[in-house]
Write an enzyme that holds these catalytic residues in place. Sequence first.
Site, PDB file in Angstrom:
ATOM      1  N   HIS A  25       0.837  -1.206   0.000  1.00  0.00           N
ATOM      2  CA  HIS A  25       0.000   0.000   0.000  1.00  0.00           C
ATOM      3  C   HIS A  25       0.873   1.259   0.000  1.00  0.00           C
ATOM      4  CE1 HIS A  25      -3.560   2.476   1.194  1.00  0.00           C
ATOM      5  NE2 HIS A  25      -2.609   3.217   1.746  1.00  0.00           N
ATOM      6  N   GLU A  26       1.806   1.309   0.943  1.00  0.00           N
ATOM      7  CA  GLU A  26       2.666   2.489   1.044  1.00  0.00           C
ATOM      8  C   GLU A  26       3.616   2.586  -0.143  1.00  0.00           C
ATOM      9  OE1 GLU A  26       1.926   4.683   3.110  1.00  0.00           O
ATOM     10  OE2 GLU A  26       0.562   3.451   4.314  1.00  0.00           O
ATOM     11  N   HIS A  29       2.010   4.601  -2.865  1.00  0.00           N
ATOM     12  CA  HIS A  29       2.194   6.045  -2.666  1.00  0.00           C
ATOM     13  C   HIS A  29       3.612   6.468  -3.048  1.00  0.00           C
ATOM     14  CE1 HIS A  29      -1.623   6.428  -0.702  1.00  0.00           C
ATOM     15  NE2 HIS A  29      -1.288   5.748   0.377  1.00  0.00           N
TER      16      HIS A  29
END
Length: 368
Positions: A25-26, A29
């Site tokens: 997920h990170e 980003h």
Amino acid sequence: MLPNPSILTMIGAFVLLLGPLVVLHELGHYLVGRLFGVRADAFSVGFGKELAGFTDRRGTRWKLSLLPLGGYVQFAGDMNPASVPDPANLEQPEPGTFQAARLWQRALIVLAGPVMNLLVAVAIFASFNMIYGKPLAEPLIGEVAAGSAAQAAGVRPGDRVVAIDGASITRWDEIAPRIALYPGRTIRLDLQRAGATLAIDAKVADVVERDRFGNETHRGLLGIGPADFRYVPVGPVEAAGLGVRQSFAVMGVMVTGLKQIVVGDRSVSELGGPIKIAKFSGEQLALGWPEFVGFAALISINLAFINLLPIPALDGGHLAFYAAEAVRRKPLGVRSQEWAFRTGLALVLALMLFVTLNDLAGLPIFGR
């Protein structure tokens, strides 16, 4: 009934499940931020005190933190891990900071995390489709269970389900979501029988099912089975397309379930937090790797869904700010954003506390 996994197994399964999903997920980003030239000051798995880490040549601090309940990327220009912008960098943003990126670029950077989680789920479902094939069955009823809700309503073997509550049905797998989520509800079935079309009202049975570990689930049951159900091989392109459809179908179930909890149609006890996820993780791992990986897909979709909620401090809250900025042609005021983030953070923490207490109340030591 299978014995419950040990606490150590649950903790290990929880870390094995959540760790990679948080990292991916990170990473979504981070990678899109790098694509647009935004520097990252920190990439953390977990929150709180740093346990271990290193600084790369770009100046990003990669670290493992104390509380393994999420993670964050702190971009240059952010005041804290919640991505609250530094007021000193808002008037004339320094090149390379998050605030210096264009509005659409910032939106894509924020959206990349949930999208990464969705892609993980699609990849898992697509892999399963490639390995096992896709389920194939027409909405043709082959059996009606004795004493079932379907039999009481007058449904017969050989009937073809055309629609449920006005929604067209073309495949057998479209039936279950419109039944299982609505225990006790009266639904309208449009059927084809011997060349004629007829409408039947059926009250869905409310059934309590127990899995192999004794977990109880309320679900609706009509009591019908398909005339012909089989798995057929699929190629990679079709498998990926099915994976996309399956992922959004799961998210649709989550949206419906949350709506039912909000309006009171379902108990808030069905909300789960870290303890329940750890329990289910250990159970699925005990059943085998396919079950555990399939559960990881569900949790990955759950992470994407939760992060897309329009709550400040979550990705969806940031996207809501950018939508407001697009309409106003200027960012919201610093104080407005700060108060919104504080309120959102308080809401998230309150929700975490509630679901954790909910999880504790469901443990056997409390009599349930």
